[in-house]
Design an enzyme around this catalytic site. Structure first.
Site, PDB file in Angstrom:
ATOM      1  N   ASP A 142     -74.446   9.434 -41.730  1.00  0.00           N
ATOM      2  CA  ASP A 142     -74.783   8.974 -43.052  1.00  0.00           C
ATOM      3  C   ASP A 142     -75.666   7.409 -42.861  1.00  0.00           C
ATOM      4  OD1 ASP A 142     -73.152   8.251 -46.454  1.00  0.00           O
ATOM      5  OD2 ASP A 142     -72.914   6.463 -44.675  1.00  0.00           O
ATOM      6  N   ALA A 170     -73.720   8.755 -48.331  1.00  0.00           N
ATOM      7  CA  ALA A 170     -74.588  10.047 -48.415  1.00  0.00           C
ATOM      8  C   ALA A 170     -73.508  11.023 -48.153  1.00  0.00           C
ATOM      9  CB  ALA A 170     -75.613  10.169 -47.523  1.00  0.00           C
ATOM     10  N   ASP A 171     -72.984  11.227 -46.600  1.00  0.00           N
ATOM     11  CA  ASP A 171     -72.246  12.328 -46.682  1.00  0.00           C
ATOM     12  C   ASP A 171     -71.016  12.927 -47.280  1.00  0.00           C
ATOM     13  OD1 ASP A 171     -72.971  12.854 -43.679  1.00  0.00           O
ATOM     14  OD2 ASP A 171     -70.990  11.115 -42.758  1.00  0.00           O
ATOM     15  N   ILE A 172     -70.321  11.917 -47.763  1.00  0.00           N
ATOM     16  CA  ILE A 172     -69.521  12.446 -49.724  1.00  0.00           C
ATOM     17  C   ILE A 172     -70.422  12.998 -49.662  1.00  0.00           C
ATOM     18  CG2 ILE A 172     -68.205  11.789 -51.340  1.00  0.00           C
ATOM     19  CD1 ILE A 172     -67.468   9.422 -49.081  1.00  0.00           C
ATOM     20  N   GLY A 175     -71.728  16.659 -49.765  1.00  0.00           N
ATOM     21  CA  GLY A 175     -70.820  17.537 -49.536  1.00  0.00           C
ATOM     22  C   GLY A 175     -70.053  18.080 -51.312  1.00  0.00           C
TER      23      GLY A 175
END
Length: 397
Positions: A142, A170-172, A175
């Site tokens: 992230d 970035a991760d969330i 997803g």
């Protein structure tokens, strides 16, 4: 009390969850909360050298990311483990993975291989930097994506160097974009009858959510800089200090500016030529913020928030996390959702920020133990108890 009923919105949808860390689990959590049968596929104990990378199984992060799922342990490096996986693919609608792009090729879980088993399958792949290009095999985390996607350079106070955001942006977002892509592909499959490959990456998602900051450069050639707690191009819009803390005020535009001056009982500010227009206020922002802070520091946050609300000026408190979940509106919205855990008792998890009038999301069970549903799922596939015992002895499950 906990809601122990699954949502009906995506009932009948089967999802094979091969994901780890945060981006992929975030995608699958959306589907699970809306009633999909999400089967979390994990390696048996001792097979995966990165086992435990997401923290304790009963810890807050695993519980929040993997609620509402079932778990099966499969050793995909064995012939029997892969045979079980292929049988699962025959029964599934969606496969989600966030390996490095070359890993799924080595394991033969790439889209072409899955499509040969089930033409209706939809594969969602989340990577660090995309499925093609010179960065495709790089490991992506992230914070790396925050840096490469421009977020860190506009975050923090001017002159103090780049600053990461306080959550895994970035991760969330990757997803969430993956879940959107899956729902689009599922809708399209109703017409075509065939699946497709949905792809996103941390880098692409991070750039996309830069939104107006990215467009500012692409359209006007302006490279955005750090603005601290101030809005990049509008003022007064930011954090202001009161006698006992801090509040956010958003008073851009002439109408809200006049209302702010009225709330502060300072009509003279509206008459000052250096604050006459939005452009003037922005050009003189340091001076204006200094004057506003001097005024606001005379009274408490609670008093000022009441005055600002009375005059229609958007404003709000700046909470620590315990204060967030104590706020009456947050409690009304139900963003802390109780669920029963076999060891920890009743725990609260973060609710879905979506409201559907007929088929709302539901958090109805905690994250499963690793392999908790292995026997159950294998029996659904037609395996007899003797077969399951043999698979266990051979470390395939």
């Amino acid at each position: 009390m906990s809601n122990n009923s699954a949502s009906a919105a995506l009932s009948g949808l089967r999802v094979l969850d091969l994901t780890r860390i945060r981006s992929g689990p975030t995608c699958c959590r959306v589907l699970a909360d809306f009633g999909a049968d999400v089967i979390k596929i994990e390696a048996p104990a001792g097979v995966d050298p990165n086992d435990g990378i997401s923290g304790p199984r009963d810890g807050f992060d695993m519980q929040n990311l993997h609620r509402n799922k079932r778990s099966i342990t499969l050793n995909l490096k064995t012939h029997d483990g892969m045979s079980i996986f292929r049988r699962l693919v025959q029964t599934a609608d969606v496969v989600v993975e966030n390996f490095r792009p070359d890993v799924k090729d080595r394991l033969s879980i790439d889209y072409e291989s899955l499509k040969a088993i089930n033409p209706r399958i939809i594969l969602a792949s989340i990577s660090g930097f995309g499925q093609t290009g010179e960065y495709r095999t790089r490991g992506g985390f992230d914070q790396i994506a925050q840096g490469m996607g421009g977020l860190m350079w506009v975050t923090g106070h001017p002159g103090h160097g780049p600053m990461r955001a306080g959550t895994a942006v970035a991760d969330i977002s990757a997803g969430l974009y993956a879940s959107i892509g899956l729902l689009v592909a599922l809708s399209e499959r109703e017409r075509s009858g065939v699946g497709q490959w949905v792809q996103t990456s941390l880098l692409e998602a991070q750039i996309a959510i830069m939104d107006f900051q990215a467009a500012r450069f692409l359209v006007d050639g302006v490279v955005p800089q750090q603005a601290g707690n101030d809005h990049p191009y509008s003022t007064p819009m930011g954090v202001y200090e009161t006698s006992d803390g801090f509040i956010n005020i958003g008073a851009s535009g002439s109408g809200l500016w006049m209302s702010l001056c009225a709330a502060l009982a300072r009509p003279d500010l509206a008459e000052r030529p250096e604050y006459a227009t939005e452009a003037d206020r922005f050009a003189n922002r340091p001076q204006l913020n200094s004057e506003l802070n001097a005024i606001l520091s005379e009274r408490t946050s609670e008093v000022w928030l009441a005055e600002l609300e009375a005059k229609g000026v958007p404003a709000g408190p700046i909470y620590k996390m315990d204060e967030v979940f104590s706020d009456p509106q947050v409690r009304h919205l139900g963003m802390a959702v109780p669920v029963e855990h076999p060891e920890r008792g009743e725990i609260n998890l973060v609710g879905q920020p979506l409201v559907l009038s007929r088929t709302p999301a539901s958090v109805f069970k905690c994250a499963p133990k690793a392999g908790e549903h292995t026997d159950e799922i294998l029996r659904e596939l037609g395996y007899a108890d003797a077969d399951i015992d043999k698979l266990q002895r051979e470390n395939a499950i």
